[in-house]
Design an enzyme around this catalytic site. Structure first.
Site, mmCIF file in Angstrom:
data_model
loop_
_atom_site.group_PDB
_atom_site.id
_atom_site.type_symbol
_atom_site.label_atom_id
_atom_site.label_comp_id
_atom_site.label_asym_id
_atom_site.label_seq_id
_atom_site.Cartn_x
_atom_site.Cartn_y
_atom_site.Cartn_z
ATOM 1 N N SER A 1 71.430 -66.897 16.365
ATOM 2 C CA SER A 1 70.801 -66.324 17.546
ATOM 3 C C SER A 1 71.815 -65.513 18.347
ATOM 4 C CB SER A 1 70.175 -67.455 18.363
ATOM 5 O OG SER A 1 69.243 -66.976 19.278
ATOM 6 N N ASP B 1 60.247 -64.700 13.101
ATOM 7 C CA ASP B 1 61.118 -65.337 14.092
ATOM 8 C C ASP B 1 60.604 -65.001 15.492
ATOM 9 O OD1 ASP B 1 63.327 -65.875 15.929
ATOM 10 O OD2 ASP B 1 64.612 -65.977 14.165
ATOM 11 N N HIS C 1 62.785 -69.975 14.084
ATOM 12 C CA HIS C 1 63.960 -69.246 14.552
ATOM 13 C C HIS C 1 65.176 -69.648 13.725
ATOM 14 C CE1 HIS C 1 66.670 -67.143 17.054
ATOM 15 N NE2 HIS C 1 67.092 -68.163 17.756
#
Length: 515
Positions: A229, A456, A484
């Site tokens: 991320s 995602d 995710h």
């Protein structure tokens, strides 16, 4: 209520991750690199000025967690003035277990900004990463500056955060708009009051420079790294600043550093809509779906109507806080990060629609890292502090946010209005942004693996495509699925490809797809 730029890795519930909206252009590979001037990064310093930091020795001690060790890393508060003082960063490691020849250290970061890398290491990566990887790497994490155990940014008390998270983020009139703006101003003022010294010095560029000091102190010639991320932006920034020191870098759930804040926020809004539609498609097949069994579109309409009802009349939760639209939206979004949370979300929505909001409140509290005693981790404080340094604010004021609502609602009929207004948070930040959007090429870096998941919710797939194309040595690895990030989430194809890269340096073919 928050900027909604916070992202979460899906490996475990404890792993918090977020999206930084920042970048830097150019780069150097000297011991004290010249940071990109266009990003407002610290001015270059001489090798001598940083020698004591690069030459320090870590004193490892017991962490209180079996097999893990901890230490403190000293770094300059301000790289432009390293003699002016330093801060200490929390570091943890677990030694390579063998068998096989030790490769070196593998630094991990779960994202955020604001996620504790030390907590992620000790709670998941150091015990849950594939056995062959843990066998040959010392698994290492450092809480970034401003985060958790590393000179943490502090902004509000627990009761103040409770109030902040409940402010109406879909204002219906000027009074509600003013109240929303006031909440953002109060948050920013609290950060300035409680963390004024560190607040201007928590940019991603500075954190990347801290990582290079740690690399040297650990005795590694190259930095091997897995970032999820926001951690993908941190890893890409490192490669840009220190291309010849980059080792095997995995950037999972990638962000696009070339986009301005408004586009990143709007793209992420669309990502949550995509994830919700996947949830809804599954939900309407269930006889007990609280949003009905008619269609995905009807489910979205039902959820939006439920949010409107909560805006008018919050429901009880069994405690002093009631579940209003803001907390309910946060709870739903929290469940979008991992399809494993869908059954919990169905149950929580069923209860809330029936007048009991405890389930959705629990999801929101987990998202915000609120403890049972009413205290909060510093996740949200660090998240805002880094985001607001790394990119100029999305909006100049409430009028700009209001004008943007239609485009956000087009991106997501369900979440668009609230997420447009949430992007107002950096408008009132007390410290000027030092970063600017730009393309990261990291010329001279070895092959870098960029991983994207097609549905995602927090880092849309097109961001991974973009980052992989920007990097001069980027290789795109795609997971066709939900949730995710992809590594360690159950795809043998993804895990095998990444393990081969980390262990043998075998780069997956650019464009490889896994299901």
């Amino acid at each position: 209520m928050d900027s909604r730029r916070l992202l979460r890795t899906s490996a475990t519930a404890l792993a918090a991750a977020g999206l930084i909206l920042s970048g830097c252009t150019g780069g150097s590979d000297a011991a004290a690199p010249a940071s990109p001037s266009s990003a407002g990064a610290p001015a270059p310093t001489s090798d001598a000025a940083l020698r004591s930091y690069y030459g320090q020795k870590l004193t490892w001690r017991d962490c209180g967690v079996p097999t893990f060790q901890c230490a403190s890393l000293r770094v300059p508060l301000d790289y432009a003035k390293p003699a002016a003082g330093d801060i200490e960063l929390a570091v943890s490691r677990v030694a390579a277990t063998g068998p096989g020849k030790r490769i070196g250290s593998l630094l991990v970061n779960p994202g955020g900004p604001g996620g504790s890398a030390v907590g992620y290491l000790q709670g998941y990566a150091g015990v849950g990463y594939p056995v062959p990887v843990r066998a040959r790497y010392d698994m290492v994490a450092v809480d970034p500056r401003g985060v958790a155990r590393s000179a943490p940014v502090e902004c509000l008390t627990g009761p103040q955060m409770d109030d902040y998270t409940q402010v109406d983020q879909t204002p219906d009139d000027p009074a509600e708009t003013n109240a929303l703006a006031a909440s953002f101003k109060g948050f920013a003022a609290g950060c300035a009051q409680r963390s004024g010294k560190v607040l201007p010095r928590v940019s991603t560029v500075e954190t990347a420079r801290d990582m290079d000091i740690l690399r040297e102190v650990l005795g590694d010639k190259k930095l091997n790294y897995v970032g999820a991320s926001y951690g993908t932006f941190l890893g890409a920034t490192y490669a840009e600043l220190f291309p010849s020191r980059a080792g095997r870098l995995v950037l999972d759930g990638a962000m696009d550093p070339s986009l301005p804040a408004i586009d990143l926020n709007r793209d992420q809004t669309a990502g949550f809509e995509t994830a919700f539609r996947a949830f809804a498609a599954d939900c309407v097949k269930q006889a007990d779906c609280p949003l009905g069994t008619e269609s995905v579109a009807a489910a979205g309409d039902s959820l939006k109507a439920f949010f409107r009802d909560l805006d008018a009349e919050p429901v009880p939760t069994g405690e002093s806080r009631r579940l209003g639209e803001s907390l309910a939206t946060t709870g739903v979004i929290a469940a979008m990060y991992d399809e494993g949370a869908w059954p919990q979300l169905r149950e929580a929505l069923t209860q809330a629609i029936g007048g009991e909001g405890a389930g959705l409140l629990a999801l929101a509290d987990a998202y915000y890292e609120r403890e049972a005693d009413g205290s909060y981790a510093n996740l949200m404080f660090a998240n805002a502090a880094v985001n607001c340094l790394d990119l100029p604010a999305a909006f100049g004021g409430p009028a700009d946010a209001e004008k943007a609502v239609p485009s956000f609602e087009k991106a997501s009929p369900v979440f668009g209005e609230g997420l447009a207004w949430a992007a107002l948070n950096c408008t009132y930040w007390p410290t000027p942004a030092t970063g600017r959007p730009h393309r990261i090429t990291a010329e001279g870096a070895p092959p870098i693996v960029v991983v994207g998941t097609t549905r995602d919710p927090a880092t849309p797939y097109k961001w991974a495509e973009s980052l992989a194309s920007q990097l001069s040595s980027g290789s795109l690895l795609t997971y066709e699925g939900d949730g995710h990030t992809a590594y360690g989430r159950g795809s043998d194809c993804i895990d095998t490809a990444i393990n081969a890269y980390l262990l043998d340096g075998t780069v997956p073919k650019d464009g490889k797809r896994c299901t």
